[in-house]
Motif scaffolding. Structure first.
Motif, PDB file in Angstrom:
ATOM      1  N   ALA A  91       0.829  -1.207   0.000  1.00  0.00           N
ATOM      2  CA  ALA A  91       0.000   0.000   0.000  1.00  0.00           C
ATOM      3  C   ALA A  91       0.861   1.253   0.000  1.00  0.00           C
ATOM      4  N   VAL A  92       0.440   2.256  -0.778  1.00  0.00           N
ATOM      5  CA  VAL A  92       1.094   3.566  -0.725  1.00  0.00           C
ATOM      6  C   VAL A  92       0.517   4.375   0.421  1.00  0.00           C
ATOM      7  N   LYS A  93      -0.708   4.066   0.786  1.00  0.00           N
ATOM      8  CA  LYS A  93      -1.345   4.580   1.993  1.00  0.00           C
ATOM      9  C   LYS A  93      -2.356   3.522   2.406  1.00  0.00           C
ATOM     10  N   PRO A  94      -2.826   3.528   3.653  1.00  0.00           N
ATOM     11  CA  PRO A  94      -3.729   2.463   4.068  1.00  0.00           C
ATOM     12  C   PRO A  94      -4.906   2.283   3.092  1.00  0.00           C
ATOM     13  N   GLY A  95      -5.034   1.067   2.570  1.00  0.00           N
ATOM     14  CA  GLY A  95      -6.154   0.755   1.685  1.00  0.00           C
ATOM     15  C   GLY A  95      -5.957   1.074   0.223  1.00  0.00           C
ATOM     16  N   LYS A  96      -4.805   1.606  -0.168  1.00  0.00           N
ATOM     17  CA  LYS A  96      -4.571   1.947  -1.580  1.00  0.00           C
ATOM     18  C   LYS A  96      -3.294   1.292  -2.057  1.00  0.00           C
ATOM     19  N   GLY A  97      -3.435   0.324  -2.952  1.00  0.00           N
ATOM     20  CA  GLY A  97      -2.295  -0.423  -3.459  1.00  0.00           C
ATOM     21  C   GLY A  97      -1.417   0.407  -4.377  1.00  0.00           C
ATOM     22  N   SER A  98      -0.149   0.043  -4.406  1.00  0.00           N
ATOM     23  CA  SER A  98       0.813   0.676  -5.305  1.00  0.00           C
ATOM     24  C   SER A  98       0.789  -0.089  -6.616  1.00  0.00           C
ATOM     25  N   ASN A  99       0.378   0.573  -7.674  1.00  0.00           N
ATOM     26  CA  ASN A  99       0.213  -0.105  -8.956  1.00  0.00           C
ATOM     27  C   ASN A  99       0.961   0.608 -10.071  1.00  0.00           C
ATOM     28  N   ILE A 100       1.573  -0.205 -10.933  1.00  0.00           N
ATOM     29  CA  ILE A 100       2.206   0.312 -12.137  1.00  0.00           C
ATOM     30  C   ILE A 100       1.248   0.042 -13.285  1.00  0.00           C
ATOM     31  N   ARG A 101       1.032   1.049 -14.128  1.00  0.00           N
ATOM     32  CA  ARG A 101       0.074   0.914 -15.228  1.00  0.00           C
ATOM     33  C   ARG A 101       0.559  -0.112 -16.248  1.00  0.00           C
ATOM     34  N   GLY A 103      -1.374  -3.419 -18.870  1.00  0.00           N
ATOM     35  CA  GLY A 103      -2.662  -3.952 -19.322  1.00  0.00           C
ATOM     36  C   GLY A 103      -3.260  -4.911 -18.302  1.00  0.00           C
ATOM     37  N   ALA A 104      -2.426  -5.817 -17.757  1.00  0.00           N
ATOM     38  CA  ALA A 104      -2.913  -6.790 -16.777  1.00  0.00           C
ATOM     39  C   ALA A 104      -3.402  -6.081 -15.510  1.00  0.00           C
ATOM     40  N   ASN A 105      -2.668  -5.054 -15.070  1.00  0.00           N
ATOM     41  CA  ASN A 105      -3.072  -4.302 -13.883  1.00  0.00           C
ATOM     42  C   ASN A 105      -4.395  -3.584 -14.123  1.00  0.00           C
ATOM     43  N   ASP A 106      -4.513  -2.904 -15.256  1.00  0.00           N
ATOM     44  CA  ASP A 106      -5.751  -2.181 -15.565  1.00  0.00           C
ATOM     45  C   ASP A 106      -6.941  -3.127 -15.641  1.00  0.00           C
ATOM     46  N   ASN A 107      -6.732  -4.307 -16.212  1.00  0.00           N
ATOM     47  CA  ASN A 107      -7.818  -5.289 -16.299  1.00  0.00           C
ATOM     48  C   ASN A 107      -8.257  -5.759 -14.917  1.00  0.00           C
ATOM     49  N   PHE A 108      -7.291  -5.958 -14.014  1.00  0.00           N
ATOM     50  CA  PHE A 108      -7.654  -6.413 -12.677  1.00  0.00           C
ATOM     51  C   PHE A 108      -8.421  -5.330 -11.925  1.00  0.00           C
ATOM     52  N   LEU A 109      -8.002  -4.073 -12.094  1.00  0.00           N
ATOM     53  CA  LEU A 109      -8.642  -2.975 -11.362  1.00  0.00           C
ATOM     54  C   LEU A 109     -10.007  -2.599 -11.914  1.00  0.00           C
ATOM     55  N   ASP A 110     -10.321  -3.044 -13.116  1.00  0.00           N
ATOM     56  CA  ASP A 110     -11.628  -2.748 -13.714  1.00  0.00           C
ATOM     57  C   ASP A 110     -12.599  -3.859 -13.326  1.00  0.00           C
ATOM     58  N   PRO A 111     -13.576  -3.563 -12.448  1.00  0.00           N
ATOM     59  CA  PRO A 111     -14.489  -4.611 -11.998  1.00  0.00           C
ATOM     60  C   PRO A 111     -15.391  -5.143 -13.116  1.00  0.00           C
ATOM     61  N   GLY A 112     -15.468  -4.429 -14.225  1.00  0.00           N
ATOM     62  CA  GLY A 112     -16.304  -4.864 -15.343  1.00  0.00           C
ATOM     63  C   GLY A 112     -15.627  -5.879 -16.253  1.00  0.00           C
ATOM     64  N   ILE A 113     -14.307  -6.084 -16.072  1.00  0.00           N
ATOM     65  CA  ILE A 113     -13.589  -7.058 -16.897  1.00  0.00           C
ATOM     66  C   ILE A 113     -13.372  -8.312 -16.060  1.00  0.00           C
ATOM     67  N   PRO A 114     -13.997  -9.431 -16.431  1.00  0.00           N
ATOM     68  CA  PRO A 114     -13.859 -10.647 -15.626  1.00  0.00           C
ATOM     69  C   PRO A 114     -12.479 -11.273 -15.766  1.00  0.00           C
ATOM     70  N   PHE A 115     -12.042 -11.947 -14.713  1.00  0.00           N
ATOM     71  CA  PHE A 115     -10.815 -12.731 -14.744  1.00  0.00           C
ATOM     72  C   PHE A 115     -11.158 -14.043 -15.447  1.00  0.00           C
ATOM     73  N   ALA A 116     -10.412 -14.381 -16.486  1.00  0.00           N
ATOM     74  CA  ALA A 116     -10.776 -15.507 -17.356  1.00  0.00           C
ATOM     75  C   ALA A 116     -10.962 -16.819 -16.596  1.00  0.00           C
ATOM     76  N   ASP A 117     -10.120 -17.088 -15.601  1.00  0.00           N
ATOM     77  CA  ASP A 117     -10.200 -18.357 -14.882  1.00  0.00           C
ATOM     78  C   ASP A 117     -11.269 -18.387 -13.792  1.00  0.00           C
ATOM     79  N   ALA A 118     -11.839 -17.239 -13.474  1.00  0.00           N
ATOM     80  CA  ALA A 118     -12.911 -17.164 -12.471  1.00  0.00           C
ATOM     81  C   ALA A 118     -13.812 -15.989 -12.840  1.00  0.00           C
ATOM     82  N   PRO A 119     -14.568 -16.116 -13.937  1.00  0.00           N
ATOM     83  CA  PRO A 119     -15.304 -14.970 -14.489  1.00  0.00           C
ATOM     84  C   PRO A 119     -16.364 -14.359 -13.584  1.00  0.00           C
ATOM     85  N   SER A 120     -16.896 -15.126 -12.633  1.00  0.00           N
ATOM     86  CA  SER A 120     -17.940 -14.555 -11.773  1.00  0.00           C
ATOM     87  C   SER A 120     -17.393 -14.036 -10.448  1.00  0.00           C
ATOM     88  N   ALA A 121     -16.084 -14.137 -10.225  1.00  0.00           N
ATOM     89  CA  ALA A 121     -15.484 -13.723  -8.946  1.00  0.00           C
ATOM     90  C   ALA A 121     -15.391 -12.204  -8.826  1.00  0.00           C
TER      91      ALA A 121
END
Length: 199
Positions: A91-101, A103-121
């Motif tokens: 975390a860069v501050k409590p509750g906020k992860g440190s992320n580098i931009r 494609g994989a990171n952006d896909n994970f952070l977008d709740p509208g894009i399902p994870f292929a191996d667990a699409p309903s998670a």
């Protein structure tokens, strides 16, 4: 795929909270044992802690009831009860992860894009905030993100950080003290030898 619902995520992760904190405790213990005198750069510490954490988390959850581990790509993801997909982040501050931009990171952070191996998670991050000395964590939060922003965050229950003992360097057995005997010059002998008189 729906947005992560805080109440549902809390319910799913509640039985795993202590084990997640145990993983963090083990990761920092392993990190401290490996680092010796320490790294020159904090980013190197971050990478070392992250590597220790992923190893500890895979060992804790892989093949265990209720959990599935996905280790493909540049990070591991953990599925709890088939409903909540987690990745660990510093975390860069409590509750906020440190992320580098990326494609994989952006896909994970977008709740509208399902994870292929667990699409309903529901996708969330478990973010640990490093203490001032860099020797452990001072808080652990579960956070649902929406791209750069976040939807909600709560502190993960499970108790305080475990006690982490600093590795001790083995020191050689103390050597017995030698007694020094100083020889004093006998001024009388020296003067007699040189032809002078002793006083």
């Amino acid at each position: 795929m729906s947005l992560p619902v805080e109440k549902e995520v809390r319910e799913v992760l509640a039985p795993y909270s202590k084990r997640i904190r145990k993983v963090l405790d083990r990761a920092f213990k392993d990190f401290l044992a490996k680092r010796g005198a320490g790294n020159m750069y904090k980013r190197t510490d971050s990478v070392d802690v992250f590597d220790s954490l992923i190893r500890a988390a895979v060992a804790e959850f892989n093949g265990k009831p209720g959990t599935v581990v996905f280790t493909s790509g540049s990070t591991a993801r953990f599925l709890f009860d088939g409903k909540v997909l987690v990745r660990f982040k510093k975390a860069v501050k409590p509750g906020k992860g440190s992320n580098i931009r990326t494609g994989a990171n952006d896909n994970f952070l977008d709740p509208g894009i399902p994870f292929a191996d667990a699409p309903s998670a529901m996708k969330v991050e478990i973010c640990w905030k490093v203490n001032e000395l860099g020797t452990g964590y001072k808080s652990v939060h579960v956070t649902a993100r929406n791209g750069e922003g976040h939807l909600w965050s709560f502190e993960l229950p499970g108790g305080q950080q475990g006690i982490i003992e600093f590795p001790q360097q083995k020191s050689a057995a103390p050597q017995p003290r030698r007694r020094s005997v100083a020889k004093l010059k006998d001024t009388a002998k020296t003067k007699k030898k040189n032809g002078g008189e002793a006083s």
